[in-house]
Design a protein around this motif. Structure first.
Motif, PDB file in Angstrom:
ATOM      1  N   SER A  32       8.821   3.585  -3.939  1.00  0.00           N
ATOM      2  CA  SER A  32       7.377   3.779  -4.000  1.00  0.00           C
ATOM      3  C   SER A  32       6.950   5.176  -3.580  1.00  0.00           C
ATOM      4  O   SER A  32       5.870   5.633  -3.934  1.00  0.00           O
ATOM      5  CB  SER A  32       6.669   2.738  -3.125  1.00  0.00           C
ATOM      6  OG  SER A  32       7.123   2.822  -1.778  1.00  0.00           O
ATOM      7  N   GLY A  59       5.161   5.114  -6.757  1.00  0.00           N
ATOM      8  CA  GLY A  59       4.024   4.248  -6.492  1.00  0.00           C
ATOM      9  C   GLY A  59       4.409   2.802  -6.236  1.00  0.00           C
ATOM     10  O   GLY A  59       5.581   2.431  -6.178  1.00  0.00           O
ATOM     11  N   SER A  60       3.370   1.962  -6.097  1.00  0.00           N
ATOM     12  CA  SER A  60       3.562   0.579  -5.671  1.00  0.00           C
ATOM     13  C   SER A  60       4.311  -0.274  -6.691  1.00  0.00           C
ATOM     14  O   SER A  60       4.782  -1.352  -6.365  1.00  0.00           O
ATOM     15  CB  SER A  60       2.199  -0.055  -5.379  1.00  0.00           C
ATOM     16  OG  SER A  60       1.369  -0.026  -6.533  1.00  0.00           O
ATOM     17  N   ASP A 106      -5.871   5.724  -9.515  1.00  0.00           N
ATOM     18  CA  ASP A 106      -5.044   5.962  -8.334  1.00  0.00           C
ATOM     19  C   ASP A 106      -4.770   7.455  -8.222  1.00  0.00           C
ATOM     20  O   ASP A 106      -4.267   8.073  -9.152  1.00  0.00           O
ATOM     21  CB  ASP A 106      -3.729   5.178  -8.442  1.00  0.00           C
ATOM     22  CG  ASP A 106      -2.773   5.524  -7.308  1.00  0.00           C
ATOM     23  OD1 ASP A 106      -3.250   5.868  -6.211  1.00  0.00           O
ATOM     24  OD2 ASP A 106      -1.538   5.446  -7.526  1.00  0.00           O
ATOM     25  N   LYS A 107      -5.099   8.017  -7.054  1.00  0.00           N
ATOM     26  CA  LYS A 107      -4.775   9.416  -6.742  1.00  0.00           C
ATOM     27  C   LYS A 107      -3.832   9.409  -5.555  1.00  0.00           C
ATOM     28  O   LYS A 107      -4.106   8.758  -4.548  1.00  0.00           O
ATOM     29  CB  LYS A 107      -6.054  10.200  -6.427  1.00  0.00           C
ATOM     30  CG  LYS A 107      -6.977  10.358  -7.635  1.00  0.00           C
ATOM     31  CD  LYS A 107      -8.304  10.977  -7.253  1.00  0.00           C
ATOM     32  CE  LYS A 107      -9.194   9.970  -6.553  1.00  0.00           C
ATOM     33  NZ  LYS A 107     -10.551  10.500  -6.303  1.00  0.00           N
ATOM     34  N   ALA A 108      -2.712  10.127  -5.683  1.00  0.00           N
ATOM     35  CA  ALA A 108      -1.684  10.033  -4.650  1.00  0.00           C
ATOM     36  C   ALA A 108      -1.078  11.394  -4.337  1.00  0.00           C
ATOM     37  O   ALA A 108      -1.001  12.277  -5.196  1.00  0.00           O
ATOM     38  CB  ALA A 108      -0.586   9.071  -5.087  1.00  0.00           C
ATOM     39  N   TYR A 153       2.584  12.790  -2.237  1.00  0.00           N
ATOM     40  CA  TYR A 153       3.846  12.283  -1.715  1.00  0.00           C
ATOM     41  C   TYR A 153       4.777  13.431  -1.329  1.00  0.00           C
ATOM     42  O   TYR A 153       4.618  14.578  -1.774  1.00  0.00           O
ATOM     43  CB  TYR A 153       4.537  11.372  -2.743  1.00  0.00           C
ATOM     44  CG  TYR A 153       4.793  12.005  -4.083  1.00  0.00           C
ATOM     45  CD1 TYR A 153       5.912  12.789  -4.314  1.00  0.00           C
ATOM     46  CD2 TYR A 153       3.902  11.794  -5.149  1.00  0.00           C
ATOM     47  CE1 TYR A 153       6.152  13.370  -5.554  1.00  0.00           C
ATOM     48  CE2 TYR A 153       4.130  12.365  -6.391  1.00  0.00           C
ATOM     49  CZ  TYR A 153       5.259  13.149  -6.579  1.00  0.00           C
ATOM     50  OH  TYR A 153       5.482  13.721  -7.805  1.00  0.00           O
ATOM     51  N   ARG A 177       4.234   8.493   1.201  1.00  0.00           N
ATOM     52  CA  ARG A 177       3.266   8.603   0.107  1.00  0.00           C
ATOM     53  C   ARG A 177       1.947   7.970   0.557  1.00  0.00           C
ATOM     54  O   ARG A 177       1.944   6.949   1.264  1.00  0.00           O
ATOM     55  CB  ARG A 177       3.803   7.887  -1.136  1.00  0.00           C
ATOM     56  CG  ARG A 177       2.866   7.897  -2.347  1.00  0.00           C
ATOM     57  CD  ARG A 177       3.455   7.062  -3.464  1.00  0.00           C
ATOM     58  NE  ARG A 177       2.580   6.983  -4.628  1.00  0.00           N
ATOM     59  CZ  ARG A 177       2.782   7.623  -5.761  1.00  0.00           C
ATOM     60  NH1 ARG A 177       3.846   8.391  -5.904  1.00  0.00           N
ATOM     61  NH2 ARG A 177       1.946   7.497  -6.777  1.00  0.00           N
ATOM     62  N   ASP A 209      -1.597   6.627  -1.313  1.00  0.00           N
ATOM     63  CA  ASP A 209      -2.325   6.331  -2.548  1.00  0.00           C
ATOM     64  C   ASP A 209      -3.767   5.992  -2.230  1.00  0.00           C
ATOM     65  O   ASP A 209      -4.053   5.261  -1.269  1.00  0.00           O
ATOM     66  CB  ASP A 209      -1.690   5.148  -3.277  1.00  0.00           C
ATOM     67  CG  ASP A 209      -0.364   5.495  -3.909  1.00  0.00           C
ATOM     68  OD1 ASP A 209      -0.357   5.886  -5.082  1.00  0.00           O
ATOM     69  OD2 ASP A 209       0.670   5.367  -3.218  1.00  0.00           O
ATOM     70  N   TYR A 211      -6.742   4.141  -4.093  1.00  0.00           N
ATOM     71  CA  TYR A 211      -7.111   3.318  -5.239  1.00  0.00           C
ATOM     72  C   TYR A 211      -8.620   3.060  -5.238  1.00  0.00           C
ATOM     73  O   TYR A 211      -9.217   2.831  -4.185  1.00  0.00           O
ATOM     74  CB  TYR A 211      -6.395   1.969  -5.208  1.00  0.00           C
ATOM     75  CG  TYR A 211      -4.901   2.044  -5.364  1.00  0.00           C
ATOM     76  CD1 TYR A 211      -4.316   2.006  -6.624  1.00  0.00           C
ATOM     77  CD2 TYR A 211      -4.071   2.114  -4.245  1.00  0.00           C
ATOM     78  CE1 TYR A 211      -2.936   2.055  -6.768  1.00  0.00           C
ATOM     79  CE2 TYR A 211      -2.690   2.161  -4.387  1.00  0.00           C
ATOM     80  CZ  TYR A 211      -2.133   2.129  -5.649  1.00  0.00           C
ATOM     81  OH  TYR A 211      -0.770   2.175  -5.787  1.00  0.00           O
ATOM     82  N   THR A 264      -7.285   3.191   0.448  1.00  0.00           N
ATOM     83  CA  THR A 264      -6.155   4.076   0.714  1.00  0.00           C
ATOM     84  C   THR A 264      -5.020   3.307   1.381  1.00  0.00           C
ATOM     85  O   THR A 264      -5.243   2.598   2.374  1.00  0.00           O
ATOM     86  CB  THR A 264      -6.592   5.232   1.624  1.00  0.00           C
ATOM     87  OG1 THR A 264      -7.671   5.925   0.998  1.00  0.00           O
ATOM     88  CG2 THR A 264      -5.445   6.197   1.869  1.00  0.00           C
TER      89      THR A 264
END
Length: 288
Positions: free
Chosen positions: A18, A22-23, A232-234, A236, A254, A256, A258, A263
Motif C-alpha cells: 500500500s 494505495g489501499s 484520492d490524493k496521496a 508516499y 503513505r 492518502d 480521500y 485522510t
C-alpha cells in the motif's frame, strides 16, 4: 482489458504494497509488463481451433528503428460452449510505443481495447435462453522517464481507463418468470503518478512520490440510478537499504486523502534474503 498475447512478463510483489500502490494493494501487487519493440523486426500470425466451434486467430508485430520502438497485437476468440446460451466472443487490440527524446529522457505510450459478450444461462436447471453480459474496456496511458543526474530518476505516468458493462435479462426468466431487467454500468478513472528515485551510493535508495486518482461510476438499472465518485490524493516515501548483496531491508509510509472518508496513513516494513548458491528467496513483510 489486456490479452495474454501482448504480455512480455508478469511480476508479482508479495505482501502489503500500500505504500506505493494505495489501499488496493493490501495483499500484494501483480505487475503486467507489455511487449516492447524488438531488436529485429518480428511479426506473427496464428490460428487455433477447438471443440464447440472455438476459434482464436491472432496477429502481432514488434520493431525498433533508431530511437523509436513499437509493438502491437490483435486477436479474436469465439466459442459456442456446451450449454444453451453459453456462447462467448471477444476481440482485443493493444499497442505500445516508446521514443528516446533525449539521452536521458524517454516517452512511452500504451493503448488497449477489449470487447466481449458472454451468454448467461444461469444454473444448469434454469437454462435462460437470452440473458447476456456485454463488456467494453479501454485504457490509454503515457509515461515520461528521465534521469536528471546519475543518482536521480524521475517517472511521470498518466492514464485514463474506461469500463462499460451492460447486462440484459429480458423475459423469459425461468424458473420464476421474473420481469425484464437491464443494467448499464460505466466507470471512468484518471490517474497521475509522479515518482522520484534517489540512489545514494550502492546501499541506499530513497523513493518519494505522489498520486492523484479520480474515479467515477454511473449505474443505471431497471430499478435505480446510482452515481458514485471518489478522489484520492496521496504522498508516499520508501527507503531501501542493501547492507549486503543477499539482503535488502525496506521501510515506507503513505498518506492518502480521500473525498469519501478523509485522510488515512499506511506503512510497510520488509526484508528479503537470497540464500547464496540455492537461489531460494526468503521474504518477510509487515504493513497495512
Amino acid at each position: 482489458g489486456l490479452s495474454v498475447d501482448n504480455i512480455d512478463r508478469i511480476e508479482i510483489l508479495y505482501g502489503p504494497q500500500s505504500t506505493l500502490y494505495g489501499s488496493e494493494a493490501m495483499g500484494g501487487v501483480i505487475n503486467i509488463v507489455t511487449k516492447q519493440g524488438a531488436t529485429k523486426p518480428t511479426a506473427s500470425v496464428t490460428f487455433e481451433a477447438g471443440s464447440y466451434e472455438s476459434y482464436h486467430p491472432s496477429a502481432s508485430f514488434a520493431l525498433t528503428e533508431g530511437k523509436l520502438s513499437l509493438a502491437g497485437e490483435g486477436s479474436y476468440f469465439t466459442t459456442e460452449n456446451d450449454r444453451i446460451n453459453s456462447d462467448f466472443w471477444s476481440w482485443n487490440a493493444s499497442a505500445h510505443g516508446s521514443y528516446q527524446l533525449l539521452e536521458r529522457l524517454k516517452i512511452s505510450l500504451l493503448g488497449t481495447y477489449l470487447q466481449s459478450t458472454t451468454g448467461s444461462p444461469n444454473d444448469r436447471f434454469t437454462n435462460d435462453p437470452n440473458d447476456f453480459l456485454h463488456r467494453e474496456n479501454s485504457l490509454i496511458g503515457t509515461t515520461l522517464e528521465a534521469e536528471p543526474t546519475d543518482w536521480w530518476d524521475v517517472r511521470l505516468a498518466l492514464s485514463h481507463n474506461h469500463d462499460r458493462d451492460f447486462f440484459s435479462g429480458l423475459v423469459p426468466n425461468p424458473p420464476f418468470a421474473n420481469p425484464d431487467f437491464t443494467e448499464t454500468t460505466r466507470v471512468n478513472r484518471d490517474q497521475v503518478d509522479l515518482q522520484n528515485t534517489f540512489h545514494i551510493g550502492e546501499q541506499h535508495r530513497i523513493l518519494l512520490g505522489g498520486t492523484y486518482d479520480d474515479a467515477a461510476s454511473h449505474d443505471v438499472s431497471t430499478y435505480a440510478t446510482i452515481d458514485q465518485s471518489v478522489i484520492d490524493k496521496a504522498l508516499y516515501g520508501l527507503y531501501e537499504f542493501t547492507p549486503m548483496t543477499e539482503l535488502t531491508l525496506t521501510a515506507g509510509g503513505r498518506v492518502d486523502d480521500y473525498t469519501t472518508f478523509g485522510t488515512k496513513p499506511t506503512w510497510r516494513t520488509g526484508a528479503r534474503y537470497t540464500i547464496d548458491g540455492l537461489g531460494t528467496i526468503l521474504r518477510a513483510t509487515v504493513g497495512t
